[in-house]
Enzyme design. Structure first.
Site, PDB file in Angstrom:
ATOM      1  N   GLU A   1       0.848  -1.192   0.000  1.00  0.00           N
ATOM      2  CA  GLU A   1       0.000   0.000   0.000  1.00  0.00           C
ATOM      3  C   GLU A   1       0.884   1.243   0.000  1.00  0.00           C
ATOM      4  O   GLU A   1       1.751   1.400   0.876  1.00  0.00           O
ATOM      5  CB  GLU A   1      -0.956   0.058   1.193  1.00  0.00           C
ATOM      6  CG  GLU A   1      -1.902   1.258   1.016  1.00  0.00           C
ATOM      7  CD  GLU A   1      -2.813   1.572   2.196  1.00  0.00           C
ATOM      8  OE1 GLU A   1      -2.551   1.076   3.315  1.00  0.00           O
ATOM      9  OE2 GLU A   1      -3.769   2.341   1.994  1.00  0.00           O
TER      10      GLU A   1
ATOM     11  N   GLU B   1       4.668   4.841   4.002  1.00  0.00           N
ATOM     12  CA  GLU B   1       4.083   6.125   4.416  1.00  0.00           C
ATOM     13  C   GLU B   1       5.222   7.058   4.808  1.00  0.00           C
ATOM     14  O   GLU B   1       6.043   6.692   5.631  1.00  0.00           O
ATOM     15  CB  GLU B   1       3.127   5.890   5.596  1.00  0.00           C
ATOM     16  CG  GLU B   1       2.588   7.145   6.242  1.00  0.00           C
ATOM     17  CD  GLU B   1       1.924   8.095   5.254  1.00  0.00           C
ATOM     18  OE1 GLU B   1       0.950   7.721   4.612  1.00  0.00           O
ATOM     19  OE2 GLU B   1       2.419   9.240   5.137  1.00  0.00           O
TER      20      GLU B   1
ATOM     21  N   ASP C   1       9.930   7.464   0.963  1.00  0.00           N
ATOM     22  CA  ASP C   1       9.244   7.870  -0.258  1.00  0.00           C
ATOM     23  C   ASP C   1       8.978   6.616  -1.103  1.00  0.00           C
ATOM     24  O   ASP C   1       9.912   5.887  -1.443  1.00  0.00           O
ATOM     25  CB  ASP C   1      10.115   8.860  -1.033  1.00  0.00           C
ATOM     26  CG  ASP C   1       9.541   9.124  -2.409  1.00  0.00           C
ATOM     27  OD1 ASP C   1       8.345   9.445  -2.500  1.00  0.00           O
ATOM     28  OD2 ASP C   1      10.276   8.977  -3.402  1.00  0.00           O
TER      29      ASP C   1
ATOM     30  N   ASP D   1      -2.146  11.944  -2.517  1.00  0.00           N
ATOM     31  CA  ASP D   1      -2.142  13.418  -2.486  1.00  0.00           C
ATOM     32  C   ASP D   1      -2.352  13.950  -3.904  1.00  0.00           C
ATOM     33  O   ASP D   1      -1.595  13.592  -4.819  1.00  0.00           O
ATOM     34  CB  ASP D   1      -0.806  13.924  -1.936  1.00  0.00           C
ATOM     35  CG  ASP D   1      -0.659  13.631  -0.450  1.00  0.00           C
ATOM     36  OD1 ASP D   1      -1.686  13.435   0.229  1.00  0.00           O
ATOM     37  OD2 ASP D   1       0.492  13.586   0.036  1.00  0.00           O
TER      38      ASP D   1
ATOM     39  N   LYS E   1      -2.337  22.108  -7.684  1.00  0.00           N
ATOM     40  CA  LYS E   1      -1.788  23.183  -8.525  1.00  0.00           C
ATOM     41  C   LYS E   1      -1.039  22.582  -9.713  1.00  0.00           C
ATOM     42  O   LYS E   1      -0.278  21.625  -9.545  1.00  0.00           O
ATOM     43  CB  LYS E   1      -0.826  24.044  -7.703  1.00  0.00           C
ATOM     44  CG  LYS E   1      -1.535  24.797  -6.597  1.00  0.00           C
ATOM     45  CD  LYS E   1      -0.684  25.917  -6.060  1.00  0.00           C
ATOM     46  CE  LYS E   1      -1.475  26.769  -5.110  1.00  0.00           C
ATOM     47  NZ  LYS E   1      -1.113  26.590  -3.714  1.00  0.00           N
TER      48      LYS E   1
HETATM   49  C1  LIG Z   1      -4.465  11.861   1.285  1.00  0.00           C
HETATM   50  S1  LIG Z   1      -3.586  10.760   2.289  1.00  0.00           S
HETATM   51  C2  LIG Z   1      -4.489   9.209   2.116  1.00  0.00           C
HETATM   52  C3  LIG Z   1      -4.170   8.224   3.200  1.00  0.00           C
HETATM   53  C4  LIG Z   1      -4.931   6.886   3.115  1.00  0.00           C
HETATM   54  N1  LIG Z   1      -4.561   6.142   1.934  1.00  0.00           N
HETATM   55  C5  LIG Z   1      -6.422   7.096   3.159  1.00  0.00           C
HETATM   56  O1  LIG Z   1      -7.091   6.889   2.141  1.00  0.00           O
HETATM   57  O2  LIG Z   1      -6.919   7.450   4.242  1.00  0.00           O
HETATM   58  C6  LIG Z   1      -2.142  10.416   1.328  1.00  0.00           C
HETATM   59  C7  LIG Z   1      -1.033   9.782   2.146  1.00  0.00           C
HETATM   60  O3  LIG Z   1       0.034   9.408   1.293  1.00  0.00           O
HETATM   61  C8  LIG Z   1       1.271   9.759   1.902  1.00  0.00           C
HETATM   62  N2  LIG Z   1       2.217   9.924   0.798  1.00  0.00           N
HETATM   63  C9  LIG Z   1       2.122  10.812  -0.201  1.00  0.00           C
HETATM   64  N3  LIG Z   1       3.118  10.652  -1.070  1.00  0.00           N
HETATM   65  C10 LIG Z   1       3.881   9.638  -0.609  1.00  0.00           C
HETATM   66  C11 LIG Z   1       5.076   9.005  -1.065  1.00  0.00           C
HETATM   67  N4  LIG Z   1       5.673   9.397  -2.182  1.00  0.00           N
HETATM   68  N5  LIG Z   1       5.574   7.991  -0.349  1.00  0.00           N
HETATM   69  C12 LIG Z   1       4.960   7.583   0.792  1.00  0.00           C
HETATM   70  N6  LIG Z   1       3.836   8.147   1.275  1.00  0.00           N
HETATM   71  C13 LIG Z   1       3.306   9.164   0.591  1.00  0.00           C
HETATM   72  C14 LIG Z   1       0.945  11.016   2.668  1.00  0.00           C
HETATM   73  O4  LIG Z   1       1.862  11.271   3.712  1.00  0.00           O
HETATM   74  C15 LIG Z   1      -0.463  10.728   3.180  1.00  0.00           C
HETATM   75  O5  LIG Z   1      -0.449  10.079   4.431  1.00  0.00           O
END
Ligand SMILES: C[S@@+](CC[C@H](N)C(=O)[O-])C[C@H]1O[C@@H](n2cnc3c(N)ncnc32)[C@H](O)[C@@H]1O
Length: 210
Positions: free
Chosen positions: A38, A63, A90, A113, A117
């Site tokens: 995930e 995460e 990452d 995310d 923009k």
């Molecule tokens: C909008 S949240 C959604 C969290 C979860 N999947 C949910 O649906 O409740 C997006 C998550 O992805 C993480 N995230 C974003 N880009 C990432 C990356 N490149 N590597 C690891 N985590 C990432 C963010 O820190 C955030 O916790």
């Protein structure tokens, strides 16, 4: 309300800096079995429900936000879910550097995310580059299950996926509804629940490696 004291569970949390080269999932999980990753596991709601429902599957959550990572390690550790590992890093770098080709059964990407923009769109995780890498990591017939509330990001997902369909690399298949999805939910994550309260629709896309 009392603040929960979060505990680390070293059997759950993987230290990025200790990893060298390609990961051996059997060593990482101490067992063999299907491997699912995930990306952006947030507060871990999907991982908790799915790992309980599929206890023979090995789940790796990636995460990068420290707060969410620690929260999820605590949730998984308290429940003694020994088929889950968490790494704070990452996801793009991790799958490029550490995931074996043909080693993964499926990827989950829920409410990534959106970077709304235009000049930030290149930060979106679901890009041609990351799709190519995920396809290398997947076993034959492996899949990528995705959901987003953001129409613009969904259009990008469809565009990127469409190119891979045309190239004969993937086919579009029905969404794999996670075990934790409750009535009226598609996925059952915290973000979906938040968006449902706001009346925002979700879009799904699932790809299968050809
Ligand atoms: C909008 S949240 C959604 C969290 C979860 N999947 C949910 O649906 O409740 C997006 C998550 O992805 C993480 N995230 C974003 N880009 C990432 C990356 N490149 N590597 C690891 N985590 C990432 C963010 O820190 C955030 O916790």
């Amino acid at each position: 309300m009392a603040t929960r004291v979060l505990q680390d569970y070293p059997s759950v949390s993987i230290q990025d800096q200790t990893l060298e080269g390609i990961v051996d999932f059997e060593v990482l999980f101490g067992r063999s079995g299907p491997v699912e990753i995930e990306i952006g596991s947030g507060r871990g709601t999907f991982l908790v429900a799915q790992a309980q429902a599929f206890d023979q599957t090995c789940f790796l959550g990636i995460e990068w936000a420290r707060k969410f990572y620690r929260y999820t390690v605590d949730r998984i550790g308290r429940r003694g879910l020994n088929n889950v590992r968490l790494i704070r890093t990452d996801a793009a770098q991790f799958i490029a550097a550490h995931v074996p080709d043909g080693g993964v059964d499926g990827f989950h990407l829920y409410f990534p995310d959106p970077w709304p923009k235009k000049y930030h769109h290149r930060r979106r995780f679901f890009s041609s580059e990351n799709l190519a890498r995920m396809l290398c990591c997947l076993k034959p017939a492996g899949w990528i299950n995705m959901a987003t509330d953001h129409q613009g990001y969904f259009e990008q997902m469809q565009h990127v996926a469409g190119q891979a369909v045309e190239a004969g690399q993937v086919q579009i298949i029905p969404f794999r509804r996670p075990a934790g999805a409750q009535d009226g939910e598609i996925v059952g994550t915290n973000y979906e629940r938040k968006y449902l309260k706001e009346g925002r629709p979700s879009y799904t896309l699932t790809l299968q490696k050809q």
